[in-house]
Design a protein around this motif. Sequence first.
Motif, PDB file in Angstrom:
ATOM      1  N   LEU A 102      39.537  35.159  43.223  1.00 58.19           N
ATOM      2  CA  LEU A 102      39.493  34.232  42.172  1.00 58.19           C
ATOM      3  C   LEU A 102      40.464  34.872  41.059  1.00 58.19           C
ATOM      4  CD1 LEU A 102      39.006  31.710  40.406  1.00 58.19           C
ATOM      5  CD2 LEU A 102      36.740  33.045  39.666  1.00 58.19           C
ATOM      6  N   VAL A 103      41.504  34.519  40.396  1.00 64.79           N
ATOM      7  CA  VAL A 103      42.469  35.097  39.598  1.00 64.79           C
ATOM      8  C   VAL A 103      41.993  34.248  37.961  1.00 64.79           C
ATOM      9  CG1 VAL A 103      44.625  35.481  38.709  1.00 64.79           C
ATOM     10  CG2 VAL A 103      44.051  35.750  41.022  1.00 64.79           C
ATOM     11  N   VAL A 104      41.614  35.106  37.137  1.00 64.33           N
ATOM     12  CA  VAL A 104      41.263  34.370  35.952  1.00 64.33           C
ATOM     13  C   VAL A 104      42.291  35.151  34.888  1.00 64.33           C
ATOM     14  CG1 VAL A 104      39.448  33.836  34.313  1.00 64.33           C
ATOM     15  CG2 VAL A 104      38.658  34.589  36.538  1.00 64.33           C
ATOM     16  N   GLU A 105      43.188  34.423  34.597  1.00 67.55           N
ATOM     17  CA  GLU A 105      44.380  34.899  33.730  1.00 67.55           C
ATOM     18  C   GLU A 105      44.962  33.647  32.922  1.00 67.55           C
ATOM     19  OE1 GLU A 105      46.753  36.493  31.606  1.00 67.55           O
ATOM     20  OE2 GLU A 105      46.384  37.940  32.882  1.00 67.55           O
ATOM     21  N   ASP A 106      45.156  33.798  31.675  1.00 62.62           N
ATOM     22  CA  ASP A 106      45.375  32.545  30.780  1.00 62.62           C
ATOM     23  C   ASP A 106      47.272  32.618  30.651  1.00 62.62           C
ATOM     24  OD1 ASP A 106      45.503  34.986  29.244  1.00 62.62           O
ATOM     25  OD2 ASP A 106      45.749  33.993  27.400  1.00 62.62           O
ATOM     26  N   ASP A 107      47.856  33.734  31.050  1.00 62.36           N
ATOM     27  CA  ASP A 107      49.264  33.741  31.195  1.00 62.36           C
ATOM     28  C   ASP A 107      49.569  33.034  32.332  1.00 62.36           C
ATOM     29  OD1 ASP A 107      51.986  34.455  31.650  1.00 62.36           O
ATOM     30  OD2 ASP A 107      51.825  36.150  30.123  1.00 62.36           O
ATOM     31  N   SER A 108      50.220  32.035  32.235  1.00 65.52           N
ATOM     32  CA  SER A 108      50.384  30.951  33.495  1.00 65.52           C
ATOM     33  C   SER A 108      51.886  31.767  34.270  1.00 65.52           C
ATOM     34  CB  SER A 108      51.179  29.684  32.975  1.00 65.52           C
ATOM     35  OG  SER A 108      52.192  29.630  32.302  1.00 65.52           O
ATOM     36  N   SER A 109      52.766  32.248  33.956  1.00 63.78           N
ATOM     37  CA  SER A 109      53.491  33.174  34.493  1.00 63.78           C
ATOM     38  C   SER A 109      52.861  34.404  35.310  1.00 63.78           C
ATOM     39  CB  SER A 109      54.794  33.522  33.837  1.00 63.78           C
ATOM     40  OG  SER A 109      55.398  32.548  33.121  1.00 63.78           O
ATOM     41  N   LEU A 110      52.006  35.026  34.783  1.00 62.80           N
ATOM     42  CA  LEU A 110      51.536  36.207  35.324  1.00 62.80           C
ATOM     43  C   LEU A 110      50.561  35.557  36.416  1.00 62.80           C
ATOM     44  CD1 LEU A 110      51.264  39.130  35.625  1.00 62.80           C
ATOM     45  CD2 LEU A 110      49.725  39.083  33.660  1.00 62.80           C
ATOM     46  N   ARG A 111      49.817  34.726  36.121  1.00 68.27           N
ATOM     47  CA  ARG A 111      48.618  34.135  37.023  1.00 68.27           C
ATOM     48  C   ARG A 111      49.551  33.684  38.275  1.00 68.27           C
ATOM     49  NH1 ARG A 111      46.837  30.549  34.011  1.00 68.27           N
ATOM     50  NH2 ARG A 111      47.894  28.613  34.718  1.00 68.27           N
ATOM     51  N   LEU A 112      50.346  33.034  38.118  1.00 64.03           N
ATOM     52  CA  LEU A 112      51.086  32.296  39.415  1.00 64.03           C
ATOM     53  C   LEU A 112      51.661  33.288  40.139  1.00 64.03           C
ATOM     54  CD1 LEU A 112      52.276  29.981  40.795  1.00 64.03           C
ATOM     55  CD2 LEU A 112      54.401  30.055  39.580  1.00 64.03           C
ATOM     56  N   ALA A 113      52.213  34.573  39.618  1.00 63.89           N
ATOM     57  CA  ALA A 113      52.763  35.645  40.416  1.00 63.89           C
ATOM     58  C   ALA A 113      51.731  36.583  41.058  1.00 63.89           C
ATOM     59  CB  ALA A 113      53.471  36.647  39.366  1.00 63.89           C
ATOM     60  N   VAL A 114      50.537  36.775  40.601  1.00 64.52           N
ATOM     61  CA  VAL A 114      49.752  37.404  40.971  1.00 64.52           C
ATOM     62  C   VAL A 114      49.005  36.549  42.315  1.00 64.52           C
ATOM     63  CG1 VAL A 114      47.192  38.265  40.694  1.00 64.52           C
ATOM     64  CG2 VAL A 114      48.831  38.572  38.895  1.00 64.52           C
ATOM     65  N   THR A 115      48.786  35.083  41.998  1.00 61.99           N
ATOM     66  CA  THR A 115      48.047  34.249  43.042  1.00 61.99           C
ATOM     67  C   THR A 115      49.180  34.315  44.169  1.00 61.99           C
ATOM     68  OG1 THR A 115      47.212  33.092  41.355  1.00 61.99           O
ATOM     69  CG2 THR A 115      47.655  32.025  43.285  1.00 61.99           C
ATOM     70  N   ASP A 116      50.354  34.118  43.881  1.00 53.86           N
ATOM     71  CA  ASP A 116      51.209  33.936  44.920  1.00 53.86           C
ATOM     72  C   ASP A 116      51.357  35.208  45.825  1.00 53.86           C
ATOM     73  OD1 ASP A 116      52.082  31.545  44.273  1.00 53.86           O
ATOM     74  OD2 ASP A 116      54.004  31.835  43.393  1.00 53.86           O
ATOM     75  N   ASN A 117      51.279  36.429  45.169  1.00 52.69           N
ATOM     76  CA  ASN A 117      51.431  37.771  45.814  1.00 52.69           C
ATOM     77  C   ASN A 117      50.114  38.108  46.671  1.00 52.69           C
ATOM     78  OD1 ASN A 117      53.877  39.621  45.550  1.00 52.69           O
ATOM     79  ND2 ASN A 117      53.771  38.237  43.644  1.00 52.69           N
ATOM     80  N   LEU A 118      49.073  37.392  46.244  1.00 57.29           N
ATOM     81  CA  LEU A 118      47.548  37.601  47.018  1.00 57.29           C
ATOM     82  C   LEU A 118      47.750  36.666  48.288  1.00 57.29           C
ATOM     83  CD1 LEU A 118      45.297  37.804  43.993  1.00 57.29           C
ATOM     84  CD2 LEU A 118      45.639  39.690  45.644  1.00 57.29           C
ATOM     85  N   GLU A 119      48.270  35.569  48.095  1.00 53.56           N
ATOM     86  CA  GLU A 119      48.307  34.674  49.150  1.00 53.56           C
ATOM     87  C   GLU A 119      49.141  35.263  50.202  1.00 53.56           C
ATOM     88  OE1 GLU A 119      49.547  30.838  47.173  1.00 53.56           O
ATOM     89  OE2 GLU A 119      47.492  30.484  46.831  1.00 53.56           O
ATOM     90  N   ASP A 120      50.376  35.842  50.060  1.00 52.01           N
ATOM     91  CA  ASP A 120      51.352  36.385  50.704  1.00 52.01           C
ATOM     92  C   ASP A 120      50.475  37.674  51.450  1.00 52.01           C
ATOM     93  OD1 ASP A 120      53.181  34.766  50.245  1.00 52.01           O
ATOM     94  OD2 ASP A 120      54.265  36.161  48.679  1.00 52.01           O
ATOM     95  N   GLU A 121      49.589  38.221  50.934  1.00 48.38           N
ATOM     96  CA  GLU A 121      48.711  39.414  51.718  1.00 48.38           C
ATOM     97  C   GLU A 121      47.644  38.818  52.456  1.00 48.38           C
ATOM     98  OE1 GLU A 121      49.302  42.662  51.082  1.00 48.38           O
ATOM     99  OE2 GLU A 121      51.115  42.070  50.315  1.00 48.38           O
ATOM    100  N   GLY A 122      47.498  37.457  52.602  1.00 54.45           N
ATOM    101  CA  GLY A 122      46.399  36.757  53.341  1.00 54.45           C
ATOM    102  C   GLY A 122      45.469  36.332  52.732  1.00 54.45           C
ATOM    103  N   TYR A 123      44.965  36.478  51.407  1.00 54.92           N
ATOM    104  CA  TYR A 123      43.728  36.073  50.818  1.00 54.92           C
ATOM    105  C   TYR A 123      43.760  34.349  50.529  1.00 54.92           C
ATOM    106  CZ  TYR A 123      43.624  41.131  49.791  1.00 54.92           C
ATOM    107  OH  TYR A 123      43.583  42.488  49.842  1.00 54.92           O
ATOM    108  N   VAL A 124      42.703  33.929  50.432  1.00 53.93           N
ATOM    109  CA  VAL A 124      42.287  32.548  50.029  1.00 53.93           C
ATOM    110  C   VAL A 124      42.298  32.897  48.419  1.00 53.93           C
ATOM    111  CG1 VAL A 124      41.119  30.668  50.176  1.00 53.93           C
ATOM    112  CG2 VAL A 124      41.346  31.832  52.161  1.00 53.93           C
TER     113      VAL A 124
END
Length: 225
Positions: free
Chosen positions: A6-28
């Motif tokens: 779970l990524v809890v981040e109010d900066d939408s650009s940063l949240r999207l970047a972190v989420t996308d990269n974590l998904e690329d690593e195989g996380y849900v």
Amino acid sequence: MPTHVLVVEDDSSLRLAVTDNLEDEGYVVRGVATVAEARAVLDEQRVDVVVLDVMLPDGDGYTLCRALRSRGHAARVLMLTARTLEDDLVQGFAAGADDYLAKPYRLRELLARVAALARRGGPASTTHQLGAFEVDEGKRTVTGPRGAVELTRKEFDLLVYLLRAGDAVAKREEILDAVWGDVVVDTHTVDNFVSSLKKKLKADDARFELKTIRGVGFRLINPRQ
């Protein structure tokens, strides 16, 4: 079983970047912007690691982390903050954080920190009481009135998922994703495993109920939670 982040981040650009990269690593991964949204996710579904910004629009990460720990939640917490004073670090760890990363950070370092927390998993002492049964996640054991209950690996993972869901309804698709991962199986497989769990557990204890919610999934009603 895939790791849920779970990524809890109010900066939408940063949240999207972190989420996308974590998904690329195989996380849900789920990404949210507020404390309220984070609480809703933590109440409704399994979360293994929380990437938690300290400064949020409707509260702060310290308070959310303390609330999470007070409820006995086993998720590992990586706090993100632009404040690096010693008092801030101490406050974060006192609230129950497992690790701390200062902004601005390198994305590769964040991924490495999340991977380290995922490998650690929940506390070894994480146990659940299910009626007269004790379920130990660390030891992967279920003990009841007649001693150890023999469950298959998938049966145990399914049982833990339902226990972590608390009073929320666990949807079939979410169970398949969490327990079976990338292996393609029919949704009826979940029904078969639930039926097997009932047979193995209910014979010794009738104080909890594993209800089928028609067309949705399952809900574990556990008076000892």
